[in-house]
Write a protein that holds these residues in place. Structure first.
Motif, PDB file in Angstrom:
ATOM      1  N   SER A 446       0.827  -1.205   0.000  1.00 10.98           N
ATOM      2  CA  SER A 446       0.000   0.000   0.000  1.00 10.98           C
ATOM      3  C   SER A 446       0.861   1.256   0.000  1.00 10.98           C
ATOM      4  N   VAL A 447       1.988   1.207   0.683  1.00 10.22           N
ATOM      5  CA  VAL A 447       2.916   2.344   0.659  1.00 10.22           C
ATOM      6  C   VAL A 447       3.443   2.554  -0.762  1.00 10.22           C
ATOM      7  N   ILE A 448       3.752   1.447  -1.448  1.00 11.65           N
ATOM      8  CA  ILE A 448       4.202   1.555  -2.835  1.00 11.65           C
ATOM      9  C   ILE A 448       3.117   2.187  -3.696  1.00 11.65           C
ATOM     10  N   LEU A 449       1.865   1.787  -3.485  1.00 13.67           N
ATOM     11  CA  LEU A 449       0.766   2.361  -4.248  1.00 13.67           C
ATOM     12  C   LEU A 449       0.666   3.863  -4.031  1.00 13.67           C
ATOM     13  N   MET A 450       0.755   4.292  -2.778  1.00 10.93           N
ATOM     14  CA  MET A 450       0.651   5.718  -2.478  1.00 10.93           C
ATOM     15  C   MET A 450       1.789   6.506  -3.124  1.00 10.93           C
ATOM     16  N   LEU A 451       2.996   5.961  -3.093  1.00  8.08           N
ATOM     17  CA  LEU A 451       4.115   6.639  -3.731  1.00  8.08           C
ATOM     18  C   LEU A 451       3.948   6.667  -5.251  1.00  8.08           C
ATOM     19  N   ALA A 452       3.380   5.594  -5.816  1.00  4.54           N
ATOM     20  CA  ALA A 452       3.142   5.568  -7.255  1.00  4.54           C
ATOM     21  C   ALA A 452       2.126   6.629  -7.654  1.00  4.54           C
ATOM     22  N   VAL A 453       1.054   6.768  -6.868  1.00  4.19           N
ATOM     23  CA  VAL A 453       0.056   7.805  -7.139  1.00  4.19           C
ATOM     24  C   VAL A 453       0.681   9.186  -6.994  1.00  4.19           C
ATOM     25  N   THR A 454       1.510   9.374  -5.968  1.00  6.70           N
ATOM     26  CA  THR A 454       2.176  10.659  -5.764  1.00  6.70           C
ATOM     27  C   THR A 454       3.087  10.998  -6.933  1.00  6.70           C
ATOM     28  N   LEU A 455       3.868  10.010  -7.396  1.00  3.67           N
ATOM     29  CA  LEU A 455       4.743  10.244  -8.544  1.00  3.67           C
ATOM     30  C   LEU A 455       3.929  10.586  -9.787  1.00  3.67           C
ATOM     31  N   GLY A 456       2.805   9.901  -9.976  1.00  2.00           N
ATOM     32  CA  GLY A 456       1.951  10.213 -11.115  1.00  2.00           C
ATOM     33  C   GLY A 456       1.423  11.635 -11.059  1.00  2.00           C
ATOM     34  N   ASP A 457       0.992  12.092  -9.880  1.00  2.00           N
ATOM     35  CA  ASP A 457       0.516  13.470  -9.719  1.00  2.00           C
ATOM     36  C   ASP A 457       1.625  14.468 -10.029  1.00  2.00           C
ATOM     37  N   LEU A 458       2.830  14.191  -9.511  1.00  2.00           N
ATOM     38  CA  LEU A 458       3.943  15.114  -9.732  1.00  2.00           C
ATOM     39  C   LEU A 458       4.339  15.157 -11.206  1.00  2.00           C
ATOM     40  N   THR A 459       4.275  14.007 -11.887  1.00  2.00           N
ATOM     41  CA  THR A 459       4.608  13.977 -13.315  1.00  2.00           C
ATOM     42  C   THR A 459       3.638  14.839 -14.107  1.00  2.00           C
ATOM     43  N   GLN A 460       2.353  14.828 -13.696  1.00  2.00           N
ATOM     44  CA  GLN A 460       1.365  15.685 -14.353  1.00  2.00           C
ATOM     45  C   GLN A 460       1.640  17.152 -14.058  1.00  2.00           C
ATOM     46  N   LYS A 461       1.931  17.471 -12.799  1.00  2.00           N
ATOM     47  CA  LYS A 461       2.168  18.870 -12.425  1.00  2.00           C
ATOM     48  C   LYS A 461       3.435  19.430 -13.056  1.00  2.00           C
ATOM     49  N   ILE A 462       4.431  18.597 -13.172  1.00  2.00           N
ATOM     50  CA  ILE A 462       5.701  19.064 -13.712  1.00  2.00           C
ATOM     51  C   ILE A 462       5.680  19.135 -15.234  1.00  2.00           C
ATOM     52  N   GLY A 463       4.617  18.599 -15.841  1.00  2.00           N
ATOM     53  CA  GLY A 463       4.420  18.763 -17.271  1.00  2.00           C
ATOM     54  C   GLY A 463       5.173  17.780 -18.140  1.00  2.00           C
ATOM     55  N   GLY A 464       5.385  16.550 -17.661  1.00  2.00           N
ATOM     56  CA  GLY A 464       6.074  15.564 -18.483  1.00  2.00           C
ATOM     57  C   GLY A 464       5.338  15.282 -19.777  1.00  2.00           C
ATOM     58  N   GLY A 465       4.025  15.105 -19.677  1.00  2.00           N
ATOM     59  CA  GLY A 465       3.226  14.862 -20.871  1.00  2.00           C
ATOM     60  C   GLY A 465       3.210  16.061 -21.790  1.00  2.00           C
ATOM     61  N   ALA A 466       3.113  17.278 -21.216  1.00  2.00           N
ATOM     62  CA  ALA A 466       3.104  18.498 -22.028  1.00  2.00           C
ATOM     63  C   ALA A 466       4.416  18.664 -22.786  1.00  2.00           C
TER      64      ALA A 466
END
Length: 595
Positions: A446-466
C-alpha cells in the motif's frame, strides 16, 4: 511484480531477495554503498538546482468537444475573447507568474448557426527536466531492484523541481488527503487485505483449489486445464493467483508428468493478464488516478475514467492472446512454443523428469504468521460464496451503471467470509488475528501504491506529458505511437520488475501525447485512438513484468511450481513474445483502419 498485491502465503523474504538479486539485495562493498549514496545526493542536488533556476514554459492545448458533453454552454467564451492566448503566456513566462485561468471553454458559431466547442488549456513544463523524475524512478528501480526506494526518489526529485522542498507537508500529505488515495487504501489495505487474511486463516481458498485439482485431474491435459481455470477464477491477479494455483495444482501435476516449465508458464501467464481482462479488482481504482488529462470530458471524473478503463479492455490484445495461448498449451495444441519449451514437454512425458538436468529448482515455504488455524476444517464452499458475491456485485453493477462497484463487492465478500468462518467454528480471536495478518501483508504494498500515485501526480504537475507533446506532437506519425508506447512500457517493466510502478511512470506521459497526436493529425476517432494507446501501456507493462526475471510473481511462479527460475523465464519468453507481436499487429491495424 505484476501488482503489489500480497498473498496468503509467501516465500522466505531473504530467499526471495537472493533470487531476485543474485549475490544479495544490493551492493555490499563500502565503495559501492558510497557510490549509491553519492548518486542519491546528486539526484536530489540536481533536482533542487533545477527547481531554483529553471522557470516553467507554458503551452496551449486545444481539444474539440462534443456539444453534448458540454455541461454549461453559457459559460463558453467567444473565439476572440478567450483571455488565454500565446501572447498571454509569453507575458507570464517573462514575469515568472502563472496565468490566473488555465482552462477556458470556447464557442464558435458557424454561418449555418451550428455551434462548435473546444477546450483551451494552458499547461506548464520544464523542458527536458520534466522527464527527470520518471527517468530517476526507472533508473533507481533498475539499480536498487526495489520499487519503494525508486518511487520515493523519483517523487522527491519531482517535488524539488516544483520547488516543494517540504516533501512531507507539501507533497505527501496533500496527495494522501484525497478521495482517490483514500479509495485505494480502503479497497486495497482494508478490504482486500482483510479478505486474504480470512482466507489464509481458514485455508478455504487453498482447500477450494485442491478440491478442484483432485476432482477433475485425470492426466497431463486436465492438470494443465485445471491450472488454467484456477488462474481465471483467481482474477485478483498478482501473487495471490500464482501462489494459490501453483501450490494447489503442483502435487497432482507432478504425478501426471507435467513439466515444471509448463506449469510455471500457465501460472504466470494467467495472473496479471486475467487481472486485466476480468478487472473487477483493485486495478481500475489505481490506474484511473493516472490517466487524467486536463480538458478531456471523458477523463474528467473518477466515474468517467472508470468507464474509459472498462470500455478499453476489449483492446487488451496481449492479455487476450496470452490467456488463449496458455489454454492451447493446456490442450497440447499450442503452435509456437520454441525449442526449449517443446524439449521440456517431451522430457517430462517420456522420462518423468520434471526439470532439466543440472537445473536449480526453487523451493517454497509458508510464513508462520499466515498459517491456517489448527482446529478449523475448511470447505470449498467457504471460498465459493464470497467470491461469487464479490463477482456478482461488481459485474452486476457494471451492467446496470457502466461503473463496477468494486468496493461494494469487496465489502460484502469480507463480511460474508467473516460470518461463514465464525459460524463454522473459527474463534473471534483467530478471525481478528487472520484479518490483522492480512492487513500486515499488504501494508508495504500500500505504501508503494501511495508513492506511485504521488509520482503520477507530480509527473502531471511538472508537465512531463506536455513536454512530450511539444517535443514529439508533430513529428511522430500517429500509427507508430501505439507501438512506441508498447515497447517503452515493456522496457520499463522488464527492467524494474513491476507493472504497477510502470503505470505510474508511463500513463501520465502517454495519455497527453496520444491526445495531442489525435488532435494535430486530424484523427476522426479520438476516443478509440486514446483507448488503443491506453491498452498498449497497460499490456506492455504486464508483458514486460511477466517476462522479467526480477518480478516477484515471476519468482513466485517458479517457486510454487518447483521450476528453475531462468528455465521458466527462457521458456515462457517465446509464447509471450508471439502474443505480444500479434497484439501489436492488431493495435496498428485498428489505428490505421478506424482512426
Amino acid at each position: 511484480m505484476h501488482s503489489p498485491a500480497e498473498t496468503t502465503t509467501g516465500p522466505n523474504d531473504q530467499q526471495l531477495a537472493d533470487v531476485m538479486s543474485p549475490g544479495g539485495t544490493g551492493p555490499t562493498s563500502l565503495r559501492s554503498r558510497m557510490l549509491l549514496v553519492a548518486m542519491v545526493l546528486g539526484v536530489l542536488l540536481v533536482s533542487a538546482i533545477v527547481g531554483l533556476s529553471v522557470s516553467p514554459q507554458w503551452t496551449i492545448q486545444e481539444v474539440v468537444l462534443d456539444p453534448a458533453a458540454v455541461d454549461d454552454p453559457s459559460m463558453a467564451k467567444s473565439l476572440g475573447k478567450s483571455g488565454l492566448t500565446e501572447a498571454d503566456l509569453q507575458q507570464h513566462e517573462a514575469d515568472g507568474t502563472a496565468p490566473i485561468q488555465t482552462s477556458v471553454l470556447i464557442a464558435e458559431t458557424s454561418d449555418s448557426g451550428k455551434k462548435r466547442f473546444w477546450q483551451r488549456t494552458a499547461t506548464a513544463h520544464y523542458g527536458m527536466w520534466s522527464l527527470f523524475p520518471a527517468i530517476v524512478a526507472i533508473s533507481a528501480c533498475w539499480i536498487f531492484r526495489e520499487p519503494l526506494t525508486a518511487l520515493l526518489l523519483g517523487a522527491i526529485s519531482g517535488a524539488f523541481i516544483l520547488g516543494q522542498f517540504d516533501f512531507t507537508d507539501q507533497v505527501l500529505l496533500p496527495s494522501m488527503a484525497t478521495t482517490k488515495a483514500a479509495g485505494i487504501l480502503v479497497l486495497y489495505l482494508w478490504m482486500l487485505g482483510g479478505l486474504l487474511g480470512i482466507w489464509a486463516r481458514t485455508g478455504t481458498a487453498l482447500a477450494f483449489a485442491e478440491w478442484i485439482s483432485k476432482t477433475f485431474v485425470r492426466g497431463p491435459k486436465s492438470a494443465k486445464l485445471v491450472a488454467w481455470c484456477l488462474g481465471i477464477l483467481f482474477f485478483q491477479g498478482g501473487t495471490i493467483s500464482t501462489v494459490l494455483v501453483g501450490t494447489a495444482v503442483r502435487p497432482i501435476a507432478d504425478q501426471k508428468r507435467v513439466s515444471h516449465e509448463e506449469l510455471s508458464y500457465i501460472v504466470d501467464s494467467t495472473a496479471s493478464p486475467i487481472a486485466v481482462l476480468v478487472a473487477f479488482n483493485a486495478w481500475p481504482g489505481y490506474i484511473q488516478t493516472l490517466i487524467f488529462v486536463p480538458g478531456i470530458a471523458y477523463l474528467a471524473s473518477e466515474q468517467d475514467r472508470l468507464r474509459f478503463f472498462f470500455s478499453a479492455l476489449p483492446l487488451s490484445f496481449y492479455a487476450i492472446f496470452a490467456v488463449l495461448g496458455t489454454f492451447l498449451l493446456s490442450l497440447d495444441v499450442a503452435p509456437l512454443l520454441g525449442k526449449r519449451f517443446r524439449e521440456a514437454i517431451r522430457r517430462a512425458r517420456a522420462t518423468g523428469a520434471l526439470d532439466r538436468h543440472d537445473s536449480q529448482p526453487l523451493s517454497f515455504s509458508s510464513p508462520a504468521g499466515q498459517q491456517k488455524a489448527p482446529h478449523y476444517v475448511p470447505h470449498p464452499i467457504d471460498f465459493c460464496i464470497p467470491i461469487l458475491l464479490l463477482t456478482g456485485i461488481a459485474v452486476g453493477s457494471y451492467f446496470l451503471t457502466s461503473v463496477p462497484q468494486v468496493r461494494w463487492g469487496f465489502a460484502a465478500a469480507l463480511v460474508v467470509a467473516a460470518l461463514i468462518a465464525l459460524l463454522r467454528g473459527l474463534s473471534l480471536h483467530d478471525l481478528v488475528a487472520g484479518i490483522g495478518s492480512g492487513l500486515q501483508s499488504v501494508v508495504f504494498a500500500s505504501v508503494i501504491l501511495m508513492l506511485a500515485v504521488t509520482l503520477g501526480d507530480l509527473t502531471q504537475k511538472i508537465g512531463g506529458g506536455a513536454y512530450l507533446v511539444d517535443f514529439l506532437g508533430d513529428s511522430i506519425p500517429y500509427w507508430i505511437l501505439p507501438g512506441v508506447l508498447f515497447a517503452i512500457s515493456i522496457g520499463i517493466a522488464f527492467s524494474t520488475g513491476t507493472s504497477w510502478g510502470t503505470f505510474a511512470v508511463a500513463f501520465p506521459l502517454a495519455m497527453p501525447l496520444a491526445l495531442a497526436l489525435a488532435a494535430n493529425q486530424g484523427l476522426q476517432n479520438e476516443v478509440l485512438y486514446l483507448s488503443v494507446c491506453f491498452a498498449c501501456v497497460l499490456n506492455g507493462s504486464v508483458f514486460g513484468d511477466q517476462c522479467s526475471p526480477i518480478s516477484d510473481t515471476t519468482v513466485l511462479s517458479a517457486m510454487t511450481t518447483g521450476a528453475d527460475l531462468m528455465d521458466h523465464v527462457s521458456t515462457q519468453i517465446v509464447p509471450a513474445t508471439v502474443a505480444a507481436v500479434l497484439a501489436l499487429i492488431c493495435w496498428t491495424s485498428i489505428v490505421v483502419l478506424f482512426c
